[in-house]
Design a protein around this motif. Sequence first.
Motif, PDB file in Angstrom:
ATOM      1  N   ARG A  68      44.095 -36.151   8.103  1.00  0.00           N
ATOM      2  CA  ARG A  68      44.389 -37.032   9.238  1.00  0.00           C
ATOM      3  C   ARG A  68      44.652 -36.210  10.493  1.00  0.00           C
ATOM      4  NH1 ARG A  68      48.843 -40.081   9.409  1.00  0.00           N
ATOM      5  NH2 ARG A  68      47.941 -41.954  10.335  1.00  0.00           N
ATOM      6  N   GLU A  69      45.401 -35.136  10.355  1.00  0.00           N
ATOM      7  CA  GLU A  69      45.752 -34.340  11.529  1.00  0.00           C
ATOM      8  C   GLU A  69      44.540 -33.615  12.123  1.00  0.00           C
ATOM      9  OE1 GLU A  69      48.538 -33.984  13.578  1.00  0.00           O
ATOM     10  OE2 GLU A  69      48.729 -35.872  12.514  1.00  0.00           O
ATOM     11  N   ARG A  70      43.523 -33.381  11.313  1.00  0.00           N
ATOM     12  CA  ARG A  70      42.297 -32.778  11.842  1.00  0.00           C
ATOM     13  C   ARG A  70      41.673 -33.672  12.912  1.00  0.00           C
ATOM     14  NH1 ARG A  70      37.861 -32.202   8.123  1.00  0.00           N
ATOM     15  NH2 ARG A  70      36.972 -30.749   9.647  1.00  0.00           N
ATOM     16  N   ARG A  71      41.968 -34.953  12.853  1.00  0.00           N
ATOM     17  CA  ARG A  71      41.354 -35.908  13.772  1.00  0.00           C
ATOM     18  C   ARG A  71      42.125 -36.054  15.081  1.00  0.00           C
ATOM     19  NH1 ARG A  71      37.092 -38.159  11.624  1.00  0.00           N
ATOM     20  NH2 ARG A  71      36.789 -37.943   9.378  1.00  0.00           N
ATOM     21  N   ARG A  72      43.286 -35.463  15.187  1.00  0.00           N
ATOM     22  CA  ARG A  72      44.077 -35.583  16.407  1.00  0.00           C
ATOM     23  C   ARG A  72      43.390 -34.846  17.558  1.00  0.00           C
ATOM     24  NH1 ARG A  72      49.036 -37.301  17.230  1.00  0.00           N
ATOM     25  NH2 ARG A  72      49.466 -37.281  14.981  1.00  0.00           N
ATOM     26  N   ILE A  73      43.324 -35.506  18.724  1.00  0.00           N
ATOM     27  CA  ILE A  73      42.715 -34.894  19.904  1.00  0.00           C
ATOM     28  C   ILE A  73      43.758 -34.086  20.659  1.00  0.00           C
ATOM     29  CG2 ILE A  73      41.608 -35.327  22.135  1.00  0.00           C
ATOM     30  CD1 ILE A  73      40.281 -37.762  20.969  1.00  0.00           C
ATOM     31  N   SER A  74      43.411 -32.852  20.960  1.00  0.00           N
ATOM     32  CA  SER A  74      44.242 -31.986  21.789  1.00  0.00           C
ATOM     33  C   SER A  74      43.386 -31.468  22.936  1.00  0.00           C
ATOM     34  CB  SER A  74      44.806 -30.831  20.958  1.00  0.00           C
ATOM     35  OG  SER A  74      43.745 -30.044  20.421  1.00  0.00           O
ATOM     36  N   ILE A  75      43.970 -30.648  23.774  1.00  0.00           N
ATOM     37  CA  ILE A  75      43.220 -30.020  24.867  1.00  0.00           C
ATOM     38  C   ILE A  75      43.333 -28.509  24.695  1.00  0.00           C
ATOM     39  CG2 ILE A  75      43.054 -29.671  27.360  1.00  0.00           C
ATOM     40  CD1 ILE A  75      44.196 -32.477  27.736  1.00  0.00           C
ATOM     41  N   VAL A  76      42.204 -27.842  24.550  1.00  0.00           N
ATOM     42  CA  VAL A  76      42.151 -26.392  24.381  1.00  0.00           C
ATOM     43  C   VAL A  76      41.153 -25.835  25.386  1.00  0.00           C
ATOM     44  CG1 VAL A  76      41.610 -24.495  22.811  1.00  0.00           C
ATOM     45  CG2 VAL A  76      42.735 -26.546  21.936  1.00  0.00           C
ATOM     46  N   ASN A  77      41.598 -24.878  26.186  1.00  0.00           N
ATOM     47  CA  ASN A  77      40.729 -24.285  27.208  1.00  0.00           C
ATOM     48  C   ASN A  77      40.106 -25.343  28.122  1.00  0.00           C
ATOM     49  OD1 ASN A  77      41.312 -21.860  25.953  1.00  0.00           O
ATOM     50  ND2 ASN A  77      39.369 -21.739  24.867  1.00  0.00           N
ATOM     51  N   GLY A  78      40.904 -26.368  28.455  1.00  0.00           N
ATOM     52  CA  GLY A  78      40.420 -27.395  29.358  1.00  0.00           C
ATOM     53  C   GLY A  78      39.411 -28.342  28.749  1.00  0.00           C
ATOM     54  N   GLN A  79      39.359 -28.408  27.417  1.00  0.00           N
ATOM     55  CA  GLN A  79      38.370 -29.226  26.708  1.00  0.00           C
ATOM     56  C   GLN A  79      39.054 -30.073  25.652  1.00  0.00           C
ATOM     57  OE1 GLN A  79      34.692 -29.332  26.638  1.00  0.00           O
ATOM     58  NE2 GLN A  79      35.248 -31.062  25.342  1.00  0.00           N
ATOM     59  N   ALA A  81      39.451 -31.621  22.146  1.00  0.00           N
ATOM     60  CA  ALA A  81      38.982 -31.059  20.881  1.00  0.00           C
ATOM     61  C   ALA A  81      39.759 -31.663  19.723  1.00  0.00           C
ATOM     62  CB  ALA A  81      39.148 -29.540  20.881  1.00  0.00           C
ATOM     63  N   VAL A  82      39.128 -31.600  18.536  1.00  0.00           N
ATOM     64  CA  VAL A  82      39.766 -32.022  17.293  1.00  0.00           C
ATOM     65  C   VAL A  82      39.758 -30.854  16.325  1.00  0.00           C
ATOM     66  CG1 VAL A  82      39.200 -34.463  17.593  1.00  0.00           C
ATOM     67  CG2 VAL A  82      37.566 -32.965  16.425  1.00  0.00           C
ATOM     68  N   ASP A  83      40.180 -31.106  15.092  1.00  0.00           N
ATOM     69  CA  ASP A  83      40.202 -30.090  14.040  1.00  0.00           C
ATOM     70  C   ASP A  83      41.008 -28.866  14.472  1.00  0.00           C
ATOM     71  OD1 ASP A  83      39.752 -29.101  11.551  1.00  0.00           O
ATOM     72  OD2 ASP A  83      37.644 -28.566  11.857  1.00  0.00           O
ATOM     73  N   GLY A  84      42.234 -29.136  14.930  1.00  0.00           N
ATOM     74  CA  GLY A  84      43.090 -28.035  15.340  1.00  0.00           C
ATOM     75  C   GLY A  84      42.620 -27.325  16.588  1.00  0.00           C
ATOM     76  N   GLY A  85      41.830 -28.015  17.403  1.00  0.00           N
ATOM     77  CA  GLY A  85      41.338 -27.416  18.636  1.00  0.00           C
ATOM     78  C   GLY A  85      40.049 -26.640  18.499  1.00  0.00           C
ATOM     79  N   LEU A 408      21.917 -38.104  21.549  1.00  0.00           N
ATOM     80  CA  LEU A 408      21.677 -36.810  22.182  1.00  0.00           C
ATOM     81  C   LEU A 408      22.653 -35.751  21.680  1.00  0.00           C
ATOM     82  CD1 LEU A 408      21.018 -37.637  25.968  1.00  0.00           C
ATOM     83  CD2 LEU A 408      19.348 -36.867  24.259  1.00  0.00           C
ATOM     84  N   HIS A 409      23.924 -36.127  21.501  1.00  0.00           N
ATOM     85  CA  HIS A 409      24.967 -35.161  21.205  1.00  0.00           C
ATOM     86  C   HIS A 409      25.897 -35.669  20.088  1.00  0.00           C
ATOM     87  CE1 HIS A 409      23.680 -33.051  24.784  1.00  0.00           C
ATOM     88  NE2 HIS A 409      23.770 -34.178  25.454  1.00  0.00           N
ATOM     89  N   PRO A 410      25.360 -35.863  18.888  1.00  0.00           N
ATOM     90  CA  PRO A 410      26.187 -36.434  17.807  1.00  0.00           C
ATOM     91  C   PRO A 410      27.402 -35.591  17.468  1.00  0.00           C
ATOM     92  CG  PRO A 410      24.110 -35.537  16.972  1.00  0.00           C
ATOM     93  CD  PRO A 410      23.987 -35.566  18.456  1.00  0.00           C
ATOM     94  N   ALA A 411      27.285 -34.273  17.544  1.00  0.00           N
ATOM     95  CA  ALA A 411      28.406 -33.400  17.179  1.00  0.00           C
ATOM     96  C   ALA A 411      29.535 -33.440  18.194  1.00  0.00           C
ATOM     97  CB  ALA A 411      27.917 -31.965  17.005  1.00  0.00           C
ATOM     98  N   LEU A 412      29.261 -33.923  19.398  1.00  0.00           N
ATOM     99  CA  LEU A 412      30.317 -34.034  20.403  1.00  0.00           C
ATOM    100  C   LEU A 412      30.969 -35.423  20.395  1.00  0.00           C
ATOM    101  CD1 LEU A 412      28.741 -32.167  23.458  1.00  0.00           C
ATOM    102  CD2 LEU A 412      30.682 -31.432  22.067  1.00  0.00           C
ATOM    103  N   VAL A 413      30.265 -36.418  19.917  1.00  0.00           N
ATOM    104  CA  VAL A 413      30.829 -37.772  19.859  1.00  0.00           C
ATOM    105  C   VAL A 413      31.607 -37.967  18.561  1.00  0.00           C
ATOM    106  CG1 VAL A 413      30.272 -40.234  19.826  1.00  0.00           C
ATOM    107  CG2 VAL A 413      29.051 -38.698  21.375  1.00  0.00           C
ATOM    108  N   PHE A 414      31.062 -37.505  17.460  1.00  0.00           N
ATOM    109  CA  PHE A 414      31.741 -37.607  16.166  1.00  0.00           C
ATOM    110  C   PHE A 414      31.759 -36.222  15.489  1.00  0.00           C
ATOM    111  CE2 PHE A 414      30.004 -41.996  16.705  1.00  0.00           C
ATOM    112  CZ  PHE A 414      31.226 -42.645  16.809  1.00  0.00           C
ATOM    113  N   PRO A 415      32.555 -35.305  16.025  1.00  0.00           N
ATOM    114  CA  PRO A 415      32.536 -33.935  15.519  1.00  0.00           C
ATOM    115  C   PRO A 415      32.986 -33.783  14.065  1.00  0.00           C
ATOM    116  CG  PRO A 415      34.319 -34.243  17.097  1.00  0.00           C
ATOM    117  CD  PRO A 415      33.469 -35.464  17.178  1.00  0.00           C
ATOM    118  N   LEU A 416      33.732 -34.757  13.561  1.00  0.00           N
ATOM    119  CA  LEU A 416      34.185 -34.696  12.172  1.00  0.00           C
ATOM    120  C   LEU A 416      33.450 -35.693  11.288  1.00  0.00           C
ATOM    121  CD1 LEU A 416      38.026 -34.289  12.737  1.00  0.00           C
ATOM    122  CD2 LEU A 416      36.345 -32.523  12.141  1.00  0.00           C
ATOM    123  N   GLY A 417      32.390 -36.287  11.848  1.00  0.00           N
ATOM    124  CA  GLY A 417      31.599 -37.244  11.080  1.00  0.00           C
ATOM    125  C   GLY A 417      32.162 -38.640  11.125  1.00  0.00           C
TER     126      GLY A 417
END
Length: 417
Positions: A68-79, A81-85, A408-417
């Motif tokens: 569950r925590e892998r799905r939390r959105i954070s901000i890393v380097n101004g971006q 991100a999920v999965d711990g950034g 166009l960008h599936p890995a950016l919309v659903f990076p964890l599937g």
Amino acid sequence: MKVLRKRLRLLIIIVFAITASGLMLSGCATDDDDASVEDSSPGTLPDIENPPPQEDEQSPQTVENIERERRRISIVNGQFAVDGGTKPIWINGVNIPWHRWNDFDSGYDEDWWDRHLAELRANSINSARIWINCNNDNGVVIIDSNGMVSGVKDEHWDALDRLFISAERHGIYLMPTFTSFDHFKSRNAEGWRNMVKSDAAVDSYIEHFTLPFLARYKENPFLWSIDLMNEPDWVHEGEENGQLAWEDISRFFARNAAAIRENSRDFPVLVTVGMAFPKYNADGSGYEGNKVSDAFLQRLYSNENARLDFWSPHYYDWVGQWYGIPFTSSPFGSRSGGGWGLCNSKPAILAEFSGNGSEGSTLTEDYLGLFNNGWQGAMAWSSNNAGTGDRLGGMDNIGAATRYIAELHPALVFPLG
């Protein structure tokens, strides 16, 4: 040997932290400082390094909680991100501001909300902005004429509980909007106007609403962010809304932002404010000054945690003649330099705009334009044609745009599937 490995791991972590901090965006571009903004078109989004592997030590967390925590959105380097950034995510979003107006009380329509969130996911939408309190005419937040808040009705929490269950079921990140300029012209307007003018009253709101909200939902990774107020610009400018001073309005933001940050350290929740346009969201020539900048908020409330995590302005075609068009502009830098005026110290999404597309372009072109110009998300209004006579969007139109971006960008919309 084990001690040596641990020391080496600590050294790697320190080097990674120093490198990451050096990559964070900083500074603001204005007409006087036309700093160039890095191209953030597809394929050039900021890279996020993988953190060093951890030793195989037993963790008290369960596998389910870790996932569950892998799905939390954070901000890393101004971006975002999920999965711990480690994995970037683009906010391929939408507004569902309300179904019936002030939905979250005893009349909550759980079936409709659950079906609609499922429909969002089927259209490759990963996030939704929802007004959980439109103007409080249903009285779920108990506030008196002096602005003192004494509690929140159980029916409000019960409805929100069910919303968050649906959001997690369908994998939709939520941006709940706490208040709107509508509160300041409601039948309880006197209370809301007096509340933001009084530190004691703001603290009563935080005690009885903000902190209980966090305690209840911060562990749910699909609570992506909190939007403290919808278009406070009109609270300042609109005679019908009280024409309150920015010092009062923004002090409310400052105290709430600090409380959110200080009370969600274990499960960080991002915070923002949905400004109507860049007039009060930017510094430099042609703007009125950023009323939600770190400097402004911390001048009003001396606390380093009084700050937002990202910008989330709105746009409709009438704004273009004054401030330019975001779909063809970087969010950062001056208009003369091809930007929309925002400070590049934080990521930016366009959190509200017409679901019918802007003048001269389709909605799909608008979503793609935001992506190509370095915006980190798009949330059109609205997935359900919310509002009396409001025909700004609908799922048929918005779904075509969000599905296109996801293709166009599936890995950016659903990076964890």
